[in-house]
Design an enzyme around this catalytic site. Structure first.
Site, PDB file in Angstrom:
ATOM      1  N   ASP A 117     -66.413  10.008   5.881  1.00  0.00           N
ATOM      2  CA  ASP A 117     -67.112   9.088   4.985  1.00  0.00           C
ATOM      3  C   ASP A 117     -67.391   7.772   5.708  1.00  0.00           C
ATOM      4  O   ASP A 117     -68.049   6.882   5.165  1.00  0.00           O
ATOM      5  CB  ASP A 117     -66.360   8.878   3.674  1.00  0.00           C
ATOM      6  N   SER A 118     -66.937   7.676   6.956  1.00  0.00           N
ATOM      7  CA  SER A 118     -67.325   6.572   7.833  1.00  0.00           C
ATOM      8  C   SER A 118     -68.833   6.531   8.040  1.00  0.00           C
ATOM      9  O   SER A 118     -69.369   5.533   8.536  1.00  0.00           O
ATOM     10  CB  SER A 118     -66.631   6.693   9.194  1.00  0.00           C
ATOM     11  N   LYS A 145     -61.125  16.875   3.675  1.00  0.00           N
ATOM     12  CA  LYS A 145     -60.086  15.878   3.951  1.00  0.00           C
ATOM     13  C   LYS A 145     -60.068  14.838   2.839  1.00  0.00           C
ATOM     14  O   LYS A 145     -61.131  14.417   2.384  1.00  0.00           O
ATOM     15  CB  LYS A 145     -60.320  15.179   5.295  1.00  0.00           C
ATOM     16  N   GLU A 165     -57.828  11.211   1.328  1.00  0.00           N
ATOM     17  CA  GLU A 165     -56.876  10.153   1.638  1.00  0.00           C
ATOM     18  C   GLU A 165     -55.779  10.072   0.581  1.00  0.00           C
ATOM     19  O   GLU A 165     -56.009  10.355  -0.597  1.00  0.00           O
ATOM     20  CB  GLU A 165     -57.601   8.803   1.724  1.00  0.00           C
ATOM     21  N   GLU A 187     -53.597   7.299  10.518  1.00  0.00           N
ATOM     22  CA  GLU A 187     -54.466   6.212  10.967  1.00  0.00           C
ATOM     23  C   GLU A 187     -53.719   4.887  11.019  1.00  0.00           C
ATOM     24  O   GLU A 187     -53.073   4.491  10.046  1.00  0.00           O
ATOM     25  CB  GLU A 187     -55.689   6.078  10.058  1.00  0.00           C
TER      26      GLU A 187
END
Length: 280
Positions: A43-44, A112, A114, A181
């Protein structure tokens, strides 16, 4: 042959796994050709492709659009697609429905999401639906406002223990891999040793089972801020900037296109175009 979950897990503690982001067909093809093991449609893309300040505005439709292109370009690499903000946070039902859409419409191999312990129930439900999951703990950009900015996570005893509990919870929920991260290297190494899941570091040191970077960062593509953990393997921003400036100058001076870049026509045809009886 397409890389599988079993191929990746068999390398835990043996050979580190490489992973890069991609958001389009041609980049995915090039990364795949290089032999990189995994591709993340992150989503970057909100930052590096759409120009958003952060990832919060990215939608499921955005992820599917870019995910389709990447999956068409990746013939061997294992493709993971991010679940964007508010596609899974509200409920387990939302999580399973959106994960299913992403998986079905992109043809990716995993999703993925978070979050740690607090989202273990979502991970469990998605895995039970037959969808492989990569978890993401430590610095979670979708929670940037709650975290108070982009900060290293796990430096205090309380935070470090929370990350260990998060890693255990997402593994027990069924995540086959965990992204770590901006986690101190010794802590990331400890979590890697404690977990049966594959750990993939981004600012987590070299003790993880694999590494991931945003490809624009490692290529020096953006020309802007680069996080401490990024190694720049090229300086494409400077190369591209110079090429674009040279192109502009060539056009202004009429040196482009030159004769060798133009198409010709016979003199006979051109002469007939100027004959008085020729009608358009």
């Amino acid at each position: 042959m397409k890389t599988t979950i079993f191929d990746l897990l068999n390398r835990k503690g043996q050979q580190p796994v490489s992973m890069l982001t991609a958001y389009d067909y041609n980049t995915a093809r090039t990364i795949d050709e290089a032999g990189v093991d995994m591709i993340l449609v992150g989503d970057s893309l909100g930052n590096v492709m759409l120009g958003y300040e952060n990832t919060l505005a990215v939608t499921v439709e955005d992820m599917i659009h870019h995910g389709k292109a990447v999956c068409r370009g990746a013939k061997q690499a294992f493709v993971v697609v991010d679940m964007p903000f508010m596609s899974y946070q509200a409920s387990v039902e939302d999580a399973v429905r959106n994960a299913g859409r992403i998986m079905k419409e992109t043809n990716c191999q995993a999703v993925k999401l978070e979050g740690g312990l607090e989202y273990a129930d979502r991970i469990k439900a998605i895995v039970q639906a037959g969808i492989p999951v990569v978890a993401h703990i430590g610095l979670t950009p979708q929670s940037v406002n709650a975290l108070g900015g982009y900060r290293v996570q796990g430096k205090s005893l309380e935070q470090a223990q929370k990350l260990r509990l998060d890693a255990k919870a997402v593994e027990e929920a069924g995540a086959f891999a965990i992204t770590l991260e901006c986690v101190p290297a010794p802590l990331a190494t400890l979590i890697t040793q404690e977990s049966k899941a594959l750990t993939v570091g981004i600012g987590g040191g070299n003790g993880c089972d694999g590494q991931v970077l945003v490809y624009q960062d490692m290529l020096g593509y953006t020309g802007g801020f680069v996080p401490k953990f990024v190694k720049k393997y090229a300086d494409l921003h400077s190369v591209m900037l110079e090429a674009f400036r040279q192109y502009k100058e060539d056009v202004a001076q009429r040196t482009f296109p030159a004769t060798d870049k133009s198409y010709n026509i016979s003199d006979e045809v051109m002469e007939k175009l100027f004959e008085p009886d020729y009608k358009i």
